[in-house]
Write a protein that holds these residues in place. Structure first.
Motif, PDB file in Angstrom:
ATOM      1  N   PRO B  10      57.132  46.688  46.156  1.00 48.94           N
ATOM      2  CA  PRO B  10      56.789  46.908  47.563  1.00 48.94           C
ATOM      3  C   PRO B  10      56.144  45.697  48.216  1.00 48.94           C
ATOM      4  CG  PRO B  10      55.153  47.916  46.166  1.00 48.94           C
ATOM      5  CD  PRO B  10      56.196  47.367  45.252  1.00 48.94           C
ATOM      6  N   ASN B  12      53.261  44.963  50.641  1.00 50.06           N
ATOM      7  CA  ASN B  12      52.062  45.539  51.268  1.00 50.06           C
ATOM      8  C   ASN B  12      51.515  44.517  52.252  1.00 50.06           C
ATOM      9  OD1 ASN B  12      52.277  47.796  49.593  1.00 50.06           O
ATOM     10  ND2 ASN B  12      51.064  46.825  48.005  1.00 50.06           N
ATOM     11  N   SER B  83      56.087  51.559  58.000  1.00 50.35           N
ATOM     12  CA  SER B  83      56.080  51.838  56.562  1.00 50.35           C
ATOM     13  C   SER B  83      57.263  52.735  56.221  1.00 50.35           C
ATOM     14  CB  SER B  83      54.779  52.518  56.145  1.00 50.35           C
ATOM     15  OG  SER B  83      53.683  51.664  56.375  1.00 50.35           O
ATOM     16  N   GLN B 108      60.768  48.407  49.794  1.00 49.91           N
ATOM     17  CA  GLN B 108      59.705  49.282  50.296  1.00 49.91           C
ATOM     18  C   GLN B 108      58.653  48.466  51.037  1.00 49.91           C
ATOM     19  OE1 GLN B 108      57.662  51.515  47.256  1.00 49.91           O
ATOM     20  NE2 GLN B 108      56.840  52.973  48.712  1.00 49.91           N
ATOM     21  N   LEU B 109      58.322  48.905  52.232  1.00 48.28           N
ATOM     22  CA  LEU B 109      57.286  48.270  53.047  1.00 48.28           C
ATOM     23  C   LEU B 109      56.133  49.233  53.253  1.00 48.28           C
ATOM     24  CD1 LEU B 109      56.206  46.025  54.957  1.00 48.28           C
ATOM     25  CD2 LEU B 109      57.476  47.148  56.801  1.00 48.28           C
ATOM     26  N   LYS B 110      54.921  48.742  52.986  1.00 52.13           N
ATOM     27  CA  LYS B 110      53.722  49.510  53.286  1.00 52.13           C
ATOM     28  C   LYS B 110      52.857  48.673  54.212  1.00 52.13           C
ATOM     29  CE  LYS B 110      53.659  51.961  48.876  1.00 52.13           C
ATOM     30  NZ  LYS B 110      52.922  52.222  47.612  1.00 52.13           N
ATOM     31  N   VAL B 111      52.624  49.170  55.409  1.00 54.44           N
ATOM     32  CA  VAL B 111      51.771  48.490  56.368  1.00 54.44           C
ATOM     33  C   VAL B 111      50.404  49.162  56.340  1.00 54.44           C
ATOM     34  CG1 VAL B 111      51.477  47.794  58.765  1.00 54.44           C
ATOM     35  CG2 VAL B 111      53.769  47.949  57.783  1.00 54.44           C
ATOM     36  N   GLU B 112      49.379  48.349  56.149  1.00 55.30           N
ATOM     37  CA  GLU B 112      48.028  48.879  55.953  1.00 55.30           C
ATOM     38  C   GLU B 112      47.085  48.435  57.069  1.00 55.30           C
ATOM     39  OE1 GLU B 112      47.632  46.873  52.253  1.00 55.30           O
ATOM     40  OE2 GLU B 112      48.321  48.590  51.068  1.00 55.30           O
TER      41      GLU B 112
END
Lengths: 116, 113
Positions: B10, B12, B83, B108-112
């Motif tokens: 991923p 992040n 995300s 997979q992209l996770k934006v935090e």
């Protein structure tokens, strides 16, 4: 606005049982597809039907059969289910517009199949 | 060799960041190219088509390099709602009509915050 309709949404089978996943589209698309999706493996093409009357194997056809019943319907059959066929199955359809441009694929909501 | 290859991630990233995804395809006869987005446990949906000239849709820019058989997606000013998993898709238009759509495994992209 039905689009692509898949049935059933969920299914639990015992090893060795058979079942048919149904798919129908109301967009007059000529191409239809069956994919399976497993964690870390992405969408893998099982079978596809480029046009009514034709079917071809994709990347992972073993253990499956398909029928393009008419332009609208494309079914996927598991003759003797195995635990390795536990997966999420997606049906999709798209249209061919001469130059294969704008061939957006529309998906059904998926069938979550568990084989125990 | 897989027909379509992507870095699975991923990725992040913090909100507001710029992120780029890459994809390569093996069949030089492929005719059209797309990026799809898939949210958890949902069906994939078209994000944008990819053209040789490059195309932009708001914060999203897609590029195609046919010579290198390479496709990219750039997302600027990432939002939490970005995300998802991004799927590279290649269409092999078939002689006599019809399509064969092949998907990459997805990034997979996770934006935090």
């Amino acid at each position: 606005n039905a689009g692509v309709t898949q049935t059933p949404k969920f299914q639990v089978l015992k090893t060795g049982q058979s079942m048919t996943l149904q798919c129908a589209q109301d967009m007059n698309h000529n191409s239809m597809y069956w994919y399976r999706q497993d964690p870390g493996m992405g969408l893998r093409l099982i079978y596809y039907s480029a046009s009514e009357g034709t079917t071809d194997k994709g990347e992972v056809p073993n253990g499956y059969n398909v029928s393009r019943l008419n332009k609208r319907e494309f079914s996927l059959r598991l003759e003797s289910a195995a635990p390795s066929q536990t997966s999420v199955y997606f049906c999709a359809s798209s249209n061919y517009l001469g130059q294969a441009l704008n061939t957006e694929a529309f998906f059904g909501q998926g069938t979550r199949l568990t084989v125990v | 060799r897989k027909e379509v290859e992507q870095d699975p991630g991923p990725f992040n990233v913090p909100e507001g960041a710029t992120v780029a995804f890459n994809c390569t395809y093996s069949n030089s006869a492929s005719q059209s190219f797309f990026w799809y987005r898939q949210d958890c446990r949902k069906e994939p949906k078209l994000l944008m088509s990819v053209y040789s000239s490059g195309n932009e849709d708001g914060r999203f820019t897609a590029q195609l390099n046919r010579a290198s058989q390479y496709i990219s997606l750039l997302i600027r000013d990432s939002k939490l709602s970005d995300s998802a998993t991004y799927l590279c898709v290649v269409n092999l238009g078939l002689t006599g009509g019809g399509n064969k759509l092949t998907f990459g495994t997805g990034t997979q992209l996770k934006v935090e915050l």
